[in-house]
Design an enzyme around this catalytic site. Structure first.
Site, PDB file in Angstrom:
ATOM      1  N   GLY A 113       0.838  -1.195   0.000  1.00  0.00           N
ATOM      2  CA  GLY A 113       0.000   0.000   0.000  1.00  0.00           C
ATOM      3  C   GLY A 113       0.871   1.242   0.000  1.00  0.00           C
ATOM      4  N   ARG A 376     -14.303  11.667  15.057  1.00  0.00           N
ATOM      5  CA  ARG A 376     -15.092  10.573  14.495  1.00  0.00           C
ATOM      6  C   ARG A 376     -15.711   9.675  15.558  1.00  0.00           C
ATOM      7  NH1 ARG A 376     -11.144   8.801   9.489  1.00  0.00           N
ATOM      8  NH2 ARG A 376     -11.804  10.451   8.069  1.00  0.00           N
ATOM      9  N   GLU A 470      -0.788   1.931   9.081  1.00  0.00           N
ATOM     10  CA  GLU A 470      -1.845   1.544  10.007  1.00  0.00           C
ATOM     11  C   GLU A 470      -1.412   0.442  10.967  1.00  0.00           C
ATOM     12  OE1 GLU A 470      -5.523   0.777   8.021  1.00  0.00           O
ATOM     13  OE2 GLU A 470      -6.561   0.176   9.851  1.00  0.00           O
TER      14      GLU A 470
END
Lengths: 566, 423
Positions: A113, A376, A470
């Site tokens: 990624g 969030r 991540e």
């Protein structure tokens, strides 16, 4: 060896957001809700964030987590679905790599990624030979799904301090101050580097300055973006650079199944399974960088996910076995605006860009119930509260709240077509015209806030093993702000790439690489009374129907099958 | 690899060298409190009888050779003149062996006292603790223990008995595997690279700077004070099936509880694995054990009943060696293990004898090719040829050990090698 361990039984089946285990409530019918939305709403009440999160955040629910029983972070809590993988037996044995081809490289990057490409480009720029392995294709990742943008304090009224404060506060102050400081202070340089690689960003009306948007939980507009396809643009540039750069070799369809270590416990490479050759390949490396992303496909707490098919926590599993410590692995981010209807698209992401451009959230009574640009976790918890307390909206059996796209279009005509391209795509796939009809949205499992504990250069607790993106933990604390994920993968991808390049130069690829840590790991499993039949890493989620045993070339000698069976 | 804890020690019977009260580190008062010093006292009282006691006890060299200790001591004692040297060999560097580092790091005084008794028995006034400096804090611990003995008045009694001052010192060895070989020890202590030398002359006749030199492994010397204190009959009764004393077994590989176990000499292999090692890891089938160096013939499933003492293991065509037992189960590749060991031997070859220098390198290269999937049948044939050619071609036993482990693994697990060949 047997097939990758089965998914926990609850994980896949409950993609139905109405069936979130701990929410059992009625909802308001779709047409009634639309009628209620006709009137202009009052301003939303200010939320009591701590109380809201305690009662309504998915991570805070009873039985959401359990303590780990073995490994370097034994005692730490994490979701049962993740614990099952972290405490599983290995996929391979020593005999499986006997006779496997050996490939040597300076730096091995596992994961294709954004983070993997940044790390590879940095390591190769330092003169190292780099091998990137990915279980799908290069760029086939969650990075391309990052729609909102990338944060960096480049505005005149902005400052590094403001970015630092916002990031730490948004993460409930659980982040590591050193890592956050590193993240924000290298933000502007990261943007410059990306532009140098060829990435385009939207410009403001003057046509000279980068256009900045407001992100949830931030004090000033700081999001830089390419419409709402920022991750896709970033990946396009990095993927091309990686593929074109001599010195980087890319192996697609080549998942890592185990890390290799030497007698001193240093990471020395990995065992790769090639889906082309149907064989294992041993890669010996001077340093290894894990950029394997998150764990959304484990459907933590039964949530649908916005994540790519590859987000199966492989990197966490491999590093944990080798002795890396974890942090905040009980904390996941549920993105507020996942598609709730139609059922087939459940969990798909609608960018936070919609809310940052002014779209409002409305419950079944047409009320605004939370400031839309709160962090969030707060917005998601407030949405679950509305649903749980009977103010959700029901459409064809799917429950959510409304994202008022018609209201946004009325307030800023043309904005949907100009700036919310991917929202338009999702709406189109849903059979909805967002100009006329609101979207039904519900929180979707989006991001792994924690991960492998790292130092500021991406180094894990295991010598020779680095992490970026991540899979690494400590930067976002217990909640990530919009736009910090892309920034993290660039900043820490560059740092890990540089540090790994330095180490690989000092050490060279030499040294015997072994699977001895596997036996130590199994001893620990036996001593803790844990089952040995569960296997990890998962590599592909259950719906991929992948079976490593069946996939392997059957031409090898029979003793091997016998040895494996024993 | 100090996998041994006090709790583990407490539940194991028949401990002589690793009894919990002996684990006093460099503290000399601690050693005295645990009964230390009595053996040396007895030795001073009856100096002429020391070697006889060892002979009756049946103590043998525990560094791998199993040579009767009293005969080595007699040979040095028989040499004329007062200029003799006693060396305690603590160079331990073999894969899978971790007994001396435990003794010297956790309970060094019994080893030093054994060396002093040896000096008394053979008439040596120079005692050297020759210790591998790469074993963590072992060398500093030994140095502290040596300093404690130097301040002890018993050294004056020793000097009086030997007719001159006694020097006791801790010396760092080269830390190389080859540095544990007797003549290499001599070469290093003379200030040279630890090249093994031709024998004869044996160090007992002409060792360090031409002086008769007694070189014993740390574990051998550690037994000496206990034998003098409790007597030969007591020592013999510690063993099983006629084998005398106890032995430290370095158990590693695919067992549930690897670690260091002190057990009666003559304990069956199966008992070591099952009762002490907690059985095979994950209950898998037993495949083989690499013993000693690991430079000996593999013990396979037919040999699980073998009593682990020098003579019984030799009767099965292998050797007990240092007491290292590297266990291999189904699921672990024998050729990969052998490749690892031969790579170690190739790195460890001192390069003095061309057949060993090139032979170990060739073996390692060929094995590595097979291990990495490039090997052909011709490579396997070359390995077999080398195994016929090389034995006996070096001054020391390194090349013989490397060949033995390759040849015996080929003989018993040839199919595994074949399955790894290309095509």
């Amino acid at each position: 060896m047997s097939a990758p361990g089965p998914m926990p039984p609850t994980a896949i089946q409950r993609t139905d957001a109405t069936a979130i285990r701990w929410i059992d409530a009625t909802a308001i019918r779709w047409i009634d809700a639309l009628a209620a939305c006709a009137a202009a709403p009052a301003d939303p009440p200010a939320p009591d964030a701590p109380a809201l999160l305690r009662r309504w955040h998915p991570d805070a629910q009873p039985n959401a987590t359990e303590p780990l029983r073995v490994g370097a972070s034994a005692g730490m809590r994490c979701p049962p679905a993740l614990a099952a993988l972290l405490q599983a037996n290995t996929l391979i044995d020593d005999v499986d790599v006997a006779g496997a081809a050996v490939v040597e490289t300076d730096v091995l990057v596992i994961g294709g990624g954004g983070g993997g490409c940044v790390a590879a480009l940095t390591a190769v720029a330092a003169g190292r030979k780099v091998l990137v392995v990915t279980k799908f294709g290069l760029g086939d990742s969650n990075t391309v799904m990052a729609e909102g943008g990338i944060q960096a304090a480049v505005g005149a009224e902005d400052s590094l301090q403001a970015h630092y404060d916002d990031t730490l506060a948004g993460g409930q102050r659980a982040g590591d101050p050193t890592l956050v400081r590193t993240l924000v202070s290298e933000g502007p340089a990261a943007i410059r580097w990306l532009i140098g690689q060829g990435m385009t960003f939207d410009l403001d009306e003057s046509g000279h300055n980068l256009r900045r948007k407001r992100a949830g939980g931030t004090s000033v507009p700081r999001i830089l973006s390419t419409r709402d396809v920022t991750g896709l643009e970033l990946m396009r540039v990095l993927r091309e650079a990686t593929l074109l750069r001599p010195g980087i070799t890319v192996w697609n369809r080549s998942p890592a199944v185990e890390l290799l270590s030497d007698a001193a416990g240093r990471c020395r490479g990995a065992v790769i399974y090639s889906l082309y050759l149907h064989r294992f390949v041993t890669v010996r490396a001077g340093a290894v960088i894990l950029t394997t992303g998150g764990a959304g496909r484990l459907h933590i707490n039964d949530f649908p996910t916005s994540n790519h098919l590859g987000a199966t926590a492989d990197g966490l599993v491999l590093a944990y076995r080798l002795g890396a410590t974890l942090r905040e692995v009980d904390s996941f981010q549920y993105h507020p605006t996942g598609v709730a209807w139609p059922r087939a698209l459940r969990g798909q992401l609608i960018s936070e860009a919609a809310r940052s451009l002014g779209a409002q959230l409305r419950n079944g009574r047409g009320e605004r119930f939370v400031p839309e640009l709160s962090p969030r976790d707060v917005v998601a918890a407030a949405m679950l509260r509305e649903i749980g307390e009977g103010r959700g909206v029901e459409r064809d059996g799917c429950v959510g709240v409304l994202l008022d796209t018609p209201g946004l279009e009325r307030a800023r005509p043309g904005v949907l077509a100009q700036s919310l391209v991917s929202l338009g795509h999702v709406a189109h796939k849903s059979g909805v015209d967002p100009v006329r009809e609101p979207m039904l949205v519900c929180p979707t499992l989006h991001y792994q806030n924690g991960g492998i504990a790292i130092a500021a250069d991406g180094a894990t607790g295991v010598p020779g093993l680095f992490c970026a993106g991540e899979v690494a933990g400590g930067i976002h604390g217990r909640n990530r702000l919009m736009g910090n994920a892309l920034l993290e993968l660039v900043v820490f991808g560059r740092r890990a790439g540089a540090a790994a390049a330095g180490l690989a130069q000092a050490a060279g690829p030499g040294g015997r690489a072994n699977l001895d840590h596997v036996q130590d790991w199994r001893r620990a499993l036996v001593a803790a009374g844990l089952p040995l039949d569960a296997r990890a890493p998962l590599l592909f989620p259950e719906i991929a129907n992948f079976d490593l045993t069946a996939d392997r070339a059957p031409h090898r000698a029979p003793h091997r099958a016998a040895a494996v069976a024993a | 690899m100090d996998a041994l804890t006090r709790d583990q020690l407490a539940i194991e019977p028949a401990r002589v060298l690793t009894a919990p009260d002996l684990l006093v580190g460099s503290s000399l008062p601690g050693w005295h409190a645990a009964g230390g010093g009595i053996g040396l006292r007895r030795a001073l009282e009856d100096r002429a009888g020391i070697i006889g006691v060892l002979e009756r006890a049946g103590l043998r060299g525990l560094g791998g050779a199993g040579f009767p200790t009293h005969r080595k001591w007699e040979a040095v004692a028989a040499q004329p003149g007062p200029e003799k040297v006693v060396v305690c060999n603590g160079n331990e560097d073999e894969p899978g062996t971790f007994k001396d580092r435990f003794l010297l790091g956790r309970t060094p005084h019994q080893v030093i006292e054994g060396a002093l008794i040896a000096a008394l028995a053979v008439g040596a006034r120079q005692v050297v603790m020759y210790v591998n400096p790469h074993l963590g804090s072992v060398l500093p611990t030994v140095a502290e223990a040596v300093a404690a003995w130097r301040a002890d008045p018993v050294l004056l009694e020793l000097a009086a008995a030997l007719g001159g001052p006694v020097t006791l010192e801790a010396r760092a060895s080269s830390g190389r595997y080859i540095g544990g070989e007797e003549t290499a020890v001599v070469a290093w202590l003379e200030g040279s690279f630890p090249f093994p030398r031709r024998k004869p002359p044996f160090p007992a006749e002409s060792g360090v700077h031409g002086k008769p030199t007694l070189i014993n492994n740390a574990e051998t010397l550690a037994h000496v004070p206990h034998i003098l204190r409790h007597g030969a009959a007591w020592f013999r009764s510690r063993g099983r099936g006629g084998a005398p004393g106890t032995k430290l077994f370095s158990l590693s590989g695919d067992v549930q509880r690897p670690g260091l176990y002190e057990l009666p000499m003559g304990t069956p292999l199966a008992e070591l694995i099952e009762e002490h090692g907690g059985g095979m890891l994950m209950g898998r089938a037993f495949k083989a054990v690499f013993t000693g160096g690991p430079s000996n013939t593999l013990l396979t499933a037919d040999h699980l009943d073998v009593p682990l003492d020098f003579d019984s293991v030799r009767a099965r065509g292998s050797r007990l060696g240092t007491g290292a037992m590297i266990v291999v189960s189904e699921g672990t590749s024998i050729p990969r293990r052998v490749t690892e060991f031969v790579e170690f031997f190739a790195e460890s070859s001192c390069g003095q004898c061309p057949p060993c220098k090139t032979g170990t390198y060739q073996l390692a290269t060929l094995l590595h090719r097979i291990d990495s999937g490039h090997g052909t049948r011709a490579d396997l044939d070359s390995i077999r040829q080398l195994c016929g050619l090389l034995p006996g071609s070096g001054r020391c036993g390194l090349i013989d050990g490397a060949v033995t482990v390759v040849a015996s693994s080929l003989e018993r697990f040839g199919a595994e090698y074949e399955s790894m060949l290309r095509g």
